[in-house]
Enzyme design. Structure first.
Site, PDB file in Angstrom:
ATOM      1  N   ASP A  74      33.581  40.997  32.975  1.00  0.00           N
ATOM      2  CA  ASP A  74      34.963  41.473  33.021  1.00  0.00           C
ATOM      3  C   ASP A  74      35.760  41.016  31.807  1.00  0.00           C
ATOM      4  O   ASP A  74      35.223  40.448  30.872  1.00  0.00           O
ATOM      5  CB  ASP A  74      35.629  41.173  34.365  1.00  0.00           C
ATOM      6  CG  ASP A  74      35.495  39.738  34.769  1.00  0.00           C
ATOM      7  OD1 ASP A  74      35.662  38.881  33.886  1.00  0.00           O
ATOM      8  OD2 ASP A  74      35.224  39.490  35.959  1.00  0.00           O
ATOM      9  N   MET A 133      47.305  32.312  36.102  1.00  0.00           N
ATOM     10  CA  MET A 133      47.983  33.599  36.300  1.00  0.00           C
ATOM     11  C   MET A 133      49.459  33.395  36.602  1.00  0.00           C
ATOM     12  O   MET A 133      50.021  34.045  37.474  1.00  0.00           O
ATOM     13  CB  MET A 133      47.311  34.382  37.451  1.00  0.00           C
ATOM     14  CG  MET A 133      45.887  34.751  37.127  1.00  0.00           C
ATOM     15  SD  MET A 133      44.973  35.393  38.532  1.00  0.00           S
ATOM     16  CE  MET A 133      44.387  33.902  39.309  1.00  0.00           C
ATOM     17  N   LYS A 179      39.281  44.295  34.939  1.00  0.00           N
ATOM     18  CA  LYS A 179      40.147  43.429  35.745  1.00  0.00           C
ATOM     19  C   LYS A 179      41.352  43.047  34.919  1.00  0.00           C
ATOM     20  O   LYS A 179      41.567  41.892  34.602  1.00  0.00           O
ATOM     21  CB  LYS A 179      39.430  42.152  36.214  1.00  0.00           C
ATOM     22  CG  LYS A 179      38.767  42.324  37.542  1.00  0.00           C
ATOM     23  CD  LYS A 179      38.848  41.079  38.378  1.00  0.00           C
ATOM     24  CE  LYS A 179      37.974  41.257  39.587  1.00  0.00           C
ATOM     25  NZ  LYS A 179      37.456  40.016  40.108  1.00  0.00           N
TER      26      LYS A 179
END
Ligand code: SAH
Length: 463
Positions: A249, A384, A271
């Site tokens: 990814d 994140m 992703k």
């Protein structure tokens, strides 16, 4: 070829070492690893060699070397610091057809010592023909990294089953294919991951053809680390180089992908934040499908597969479908970024614990345990968290954190483009508004961040 490599059986073979200093000690050590019966003749015996008598089978004669000392030996090593003695040993050995090595004097030698990678029963010898022993040693270091010590165990397993296989599998060409499959397939993987009983039983199964595990696919869930290719583990690299398909990814850098087997099929499953190239369920299904086709699949994930990596979900599906898998841990973004930014995650004067949290929940909201995160003497790492940065800083302050608590945002950590932006809970959101931050980025909060300037390796790249 200036020198021809052969593997000598030294077990119980009488070998003579002339000299008893540190150089002789190294040769004694080497020869006795191969089981040689060693006699030492030297004018003076160093304490180091004298001490070896208690751990090695050694006969020591404290005397000047004489021609007759060679009687009964097939091999002699002269390791004295006296050039005349070395020369004399070499001459006598030549006259009596005894193979001789004189340390550091290739011209006086019949044979020379290679650099050795010892994975008994597998032995790899590297020789530069005396032209550059250092180069041979550097090459040895490279080979050491490619051949883990477990290859020795695999060799022993093959030895144990060799006769049985010889009797059961005919003709020899089938036997060769059989061993090629076993030594590169599931049995080998079981050995490499330390599951000896399972390996033996799998090997028995294949020999008796009760199952054909070599035809079954397998999934390697591999932590590819935060970005820098040399942060991969040896195991990750080995599995990447044997996989037929690589499923990766966005967080897996091109440098890392480059290290996968060249002719392997590469499948990107994306992703991006909130626009997944393939939904997780489809990734899970893809892994199952590829493995059922008999392929060895390397599922590469950024950082560590079990830290905000949904690795658990992927292997759950594999378990349900009875597909063999391995999980290879990787360096997670928190530890990678912290090291490369010079921010220790714990420190006796600053933080006695460290918490990893995600700033991005399934429904895009942030509901974290603010009271817990605002506690002192700890480091909080937020994955994140960029989108929620402002909310994170506000919430921490309103739950008791100091407004001047240091905080760092690390962009593209561990890569050559790493950038570290520091501030406090009250200033960082504003600072970041004036910057273009490229993903991925990680947030570290706590007084450990104040060490960054002093400890940073990348001072020229920081703000
Ligand atoms: N399994 C991964 C994390 C996946 S979640 C791991 O163990 O690292 C993705 C988040 O990880 C990114 O949004 C970012 O916050 C963080 N991250 C991953 N690699 C990073 C890097 N090189 N630099 C900064 N943050 C990174």
């Amino acid at each position: 070829m200036d020198y021809f490599p052969i593997c000598l059986k030294l077990k119980n073979l009488p070998c003579l070492v002339v000299g008893a200093g540190s150089c002789a000690a190294r040769k004694i050590e080497l020869l006795s690893r191969a089981g040689a019966k060693i006699t030492v003749v030297a004018r003076e015996i160093s304490p180091q060699v004298a001490a070896m008598q208690s751990t090695h089978e050694l006969t020591i004669h404290e005397q000047e070397f004489e021609r007759d000392d060679l009687y009964g030996f097939k091999l002699v090593i002269s390791a004295t610091n006296d050039a005349a003695t070395n020369q004399y040993v070499s001459e006598c050995a030549n006259q009596q057809n005894v193979w001789v090595n004189v340390v550091d004097s290739p011209a006086l030698c019949d044979f020379i010592f290679p650099a050795i990678v010892d994975r008994a029963p597998i032995t790899i010898a590297i020789s530069s023909g005396g032209s550059s022993p250092v180069l041979a040693r550097l090459l040895r270091a490279k080979i050491e990294t490619l051949i883990p010590p477990t290859y020795g165990i695999l060799g022993k397993l093959a030895e144990k089953f060799r006769e049985t296989v010889k009797q059961k599998i005919h003709p020899p060409s089938n036997r060769r294919i059989f061993w090629e499959n076993v030594l590169q397939g599931r049995v080998a993987e079981l050995v490499f991951s330390g599951q000896m009983e399972a390996a033996e039983s799998a090997l028995n199964d294949v020999i008796n053809q009760t199952s054909l595990p070599e035809n079954n696919g397998e999934v390697y869930l591999i932590g590819a680390g935060p970005g820098a290719a040399d942060l991969l583990t040896f195991r990750a690299l080995r599995l990447m180089q044997q996989a037929d398909v690589v499923v990766y990814d966005r967080l897996v850098s091109p440098d890392i992908l480059e290290m996968a087997r060249r002719d392997s099929e590469k499948i990107y499953v994306g992703k991006e934040r909130s626009q997944h190239a393939l939904p997780q369920e489809e990734i899970n299904a893809l892994l199952v499908k590829l493995a059922k086709e008999g392929k060895r699949v390397a599922r590469l994930k950024g950082g560590d597969p079990f830290i905000f990596g949904r690795g658990g979900e992927e292997i759950e599906m594999l378990v349900e479908h009875n597909i063999a898998f391995q999980v290879v841990p990787g360096i997670t973004a928190a530890t990678g970024c912290a090291s490369y930014a010079g921010i220790p995650l714990t420190h006796r004067d600053h933080a006695q614990s460290c918490i990893f949290v995600t700033g991005h929940l399934k429904d895009d909201s942030i509901h974290l345990n603010w009271t817990q995160l605002a506690a002192p003497n700890q480091t909080v790492v937020i994955y994140m968290g960029l989108i929620g940065l402002e909310k994170i800083c506000e919430s921490l302050i309103s739950h008791g954190s100091a407004a001047d608590l240091p905080i760092a945002l690390i962009e593209k950590g561990t890569t050559s483009q790493q950038r570290v932006i520091t501030g406090t809970l009250s200033t960082l959101p504003e600072i970041v508004k004036h910057e273009t931050i490229k993903p991925p980025s990680l947030i570290i909060i706590g007084t450990v961040v104040s060490l960054h300037e002093k400890l940073s390796w990348f001072a020229n790249k920081t703000n």
